[in-house]
Motif scaffolding. Structure first.
Motif: not given
Length: 693
Positions: A284, A288, A291, A316, A366
């Motif tokens: 993850n 991400y 982000v 998220w 997330p």
């Protein structure tokens, strides 16, 4: 019929005619024309086929392929994956007839021109050396005595001319011959250029894991003591087995085997789950990463050109398949871990009541919740204990309250109210942990639509309830039979406790009124505010100013109050039902509100007292309604929940979290006193205006 070849005799006559024509120049024209016509006759081999015109005109198409007819078609290789010999479908069809490695250079290339120029320089230097030697020889010949020249002229006059010709030839410089390069177009060297795939480096920034130094000594006596303790345990277990009956021994052995098997299985599963969690978090973090970079470093540069307005950057989005079609009914950040927050799922529609879920999400992962708890009734509220962050209290739609322990990964709550222990008869709209009582027992409060505000205490693993106050609608008493007075019960929907005065708290009701109550008085309100025309959805004290609180309602308004004054200081109409409001932890004048039309509103009273400095839609669909909002206690982000079970994380732009500017020669003052003074300044302006009007 095939044309027959002419007879041999005729060919002999033709030969004679030709011979006569060679001998006699005056032959006639007719004889020559016959011979030319005879030479045009087609000669066919005897085994040629006789074909008609239609057959001759018929076309036969042949498709030429680049396949090698001699290439093998039945090559097999051993497959280690399947453990058998597999037929290879692709066979190389390339057949090389001639191959030669060359080192020739094109004439027009830079290297070819350079070599050609070097060859010319070498040739010109050789010719220059030849010219110099020829000049020296001529000078030596001129120095010879003239008498010898005269004698040679008288003696050999005929040899003078060739000698002069040789001298002239030696005097004239020869022009250098152009050397040709080795490539005579008899060799072709071919190549093809391909693009090399660009190499990409992906990096992920992370905080280093905490490290601790551990040291211990192992002496002989410590080892001896450890062995002795183990021997004593073994002796005790043997003594217990002796006292047991044979039947009890068998059952005990069976139970021990089951326990060890279960423990071994659980240990294995725990090991696998821990490893899987680490891998999932790493995946993850890579997925991400953009982000996470925005969360850490991105600041909206366009805020400099906006007129004191800000934006919210979506980061998220948290959702779970098990919580589909369940609204987000509660949000709460963990007081210990800044990346962890709790989400309560249920339904506000009494016709669609089914189940509930309690999920804990981390911003580091997330895609899936860290903890998952399910319940038979929908969850409407929750609160995480400040000193014990593993304890979470929730309020259900069926009137029950329950305590979940994150250290015990079971779906069932550790403690739960019941009809015997005084549960609410209507939905529980809010719960709040309070300070422990005199005996250091855990304590929390709950408010419900049944009009009761209950204090729950955890005594010896049991929930003990105490009714603090019963809400009654003022001026609503009616006389019943035999002169009995009947009071209309007020339906509590929200409450909040004062940050400094322990006994003081506020209660919002479905009638739109807000009551200021005390834990000490159970039958009387300290003050009553005619706040809203519809149900009060949330009440919240300001984290800095002890006199200020805020309320929101389904009547589209957000109001800010001074609890010593019964009229609101500020009123904001948001054109839609307001689901929740929250104060910012970093400023006394910043707060956020969410509405049912899917918008998030952020206000800063020190910048604009009249309207929000940010109005931004968060959900994709217009049908989605926002239900709750919460500020992170440290990071400049908020989380927003909607009625579809989604939680969105948003980052505040710099204009939404402006800090006081530095003045020349002065230090920027920070702290609670500055925030209180900032809000007091605004309230004083309002207080001065109100008496005049």
């Amino acid at each position: 019929m095939p044309h027959k070849p002419p007879p041999r005799r005729q060919s002999i006559n033709v030969g004679r005619g030709a011979r006569k024509r060679d001998e006699d120049p005056g032959t006639e024209v007719g004889e020559g024309t016959d011979e030319w016509a005879q030479s045009k006759a087609t000669v066919r081999p005897p085994d040629q086929l006789d074909l008609t015109d239609a057959e001759l005109k018929e076309e036969f198409t042949r498709i030429l392929t680049a396949n090698n007819p001699h290439a093998p078609q039945n090559i097999v290789r051993y497959s280690f994956k399947e453990g058998t010999y597999k037929l290879i479908g692709f066979v190389d069809q390339l057949a090389i007839h001639f191959s030669q490695v060359g080192n020739l250079i094109p004439k027009d290339s830079d290297e070819g021109r350079r070599q050609h120029y070097l060859d010319e320089l070498a040739a010109s230097s050789q010719e220059f050396a030849k010219v110099v030697t020829s000049e020296t020889e001529i000078l030596e010949e001129e120095e010879e005595p003239k008498e010898a020249e005269a004698g040679s002229q008288t003696d050999v006059p005929a040899a003078e001319a060739p000698e002069k010709m040789a001298e002239e030839e030696s005097m004239t410089p020869k022009q250098p011959k152009e050397r040709k390069l080795t490539n005579k177009f008899n060799f072709s060297e071919r190549a093809s250029q391909t693009f090399n795939n660009p190499l990409r480096d992906r990096e992920c920034q992370m905080e280093p894991p905490p490290r601790t130094n551990f040291s211990a000594t192992a002496n002989q006596w410590e080892i001896y003591d450890a062995y002795m303790e183990e021997l004593e345990k073994q002796e005790k277990t043997k003594e217990k087995e002796k006292t047991k009956t044979p039947v009890a021994k068998k059952t005990g052995k069976m139970a021990m085997k089951k326990m060890t098997a279960m423990e071994s299985q659980s240990d294995d599963i725990i090991k696998v789950t821990q490893a899987a969690k680490i891998v999932e978090r790493m995946v993850n973090q890579n997925t991400y990463d953009d982000v996470a970079q925005d969360f850490k470093y991105y600041e909206d540069a366009a805020d400099e050109y906006r007129d004191q307005e800000g934006t919210l950057l979506p980061l998220w989005k948290f959702q779970n398949d098990k919580a589909k079609r369940l609204a987000v009914t509660a949000l709460c950040w963990s007081p210990k871990y800044n990346d962890l927050f709790a989400v309560g799922h249920g339904s506000y529609d009494f016709r669609k009541q089914s189940r509930g879920m309690l999920l804990f999400y981390s911003m580091k992962n997330p895609s899936f919740p860290e903890y998952t708890f399910s319940s038979e009734s929908g969850i409407l509220c929750l609160d995480v204990h400040v000193d014990h962050p593993h304890l979470v209290v929730v309020g259900h739609y069926d009137g029950n309250v329950a305590i979940y322990n994150l250290k015990k990964p079971y779906s069932q709550p550790s403690f739960r109210s019941s009809a015997k222990s005084g549960k609410h008869t209507d939905p529980v709209w809010q719960v709040k942990w309070q300070k422990d009582d005199m005996d250091h027992n855990l304590n929390f409060f709950s408010v419900s639509s049944d009009g009761r505000i209950v204090s729950w205490t955890l005594v010896k693993s049991e929930l003990v309830h105490t009714d603090v106050i019963k809400l009654k609608v003022e001026d609503s008493t009616t006389e019943g039979l035999e002169g009995l007075q009947i009071h209309t019960v007020g339906c509590g929907t929200a409450f909040d406790f004062h940050k400094e005065i322990d006994y003081l708290f506020l209660v919002g009701t479905e009638e739109g009124k807000i009551y200021k109550c005390s834990k000490s008085y159970s039958s009387q309100f300290l003050s009553t505010y005619d706040a809203h025309s519809m149900a009060v959805d949330a009440v919240s004290w300001n984290p800095y100013h002890t006199k200020v609180f805020m309320s929101c309602s389904s009547d589209w308004t957000v109001k800010i109050w001074d609890h010593t004054i019964k009229t609101p200081m500020f009123i904001y109409d948001l054109n839609s039902a307001v689901g929740d409001v929250a104060w910012a932890p970093y400023s006394s004048t910043v707060f956020a509100a969410v509405t049912t039309n899917g918008k998030t509103h952020v206000f800063d009273l020190s910048i604009n007292k009249y309207e929000a400095i940010c109005n931004q839609p968060v959900v994709a669909r217009k049908k989605n309604k926002l239900t709750h909002v919460q500020f992170n206690p440290i990071h400049p982000i908020i989380i927003v929940g909607d009625d579809r079970g989604h939680v969105t994380c948003l980052k505040l732009s710099p204009n939404l979290r402006k800090m006081p500017k530095e003045k020349k020669g002065q230090e920027v003052q920070k702290g609670p006193a500055v925030e209180i003074a900032k809000l007091d300044k605004l309230l004083n302006l309002v207080r001065e205006v109100k008496p005049k009007t």
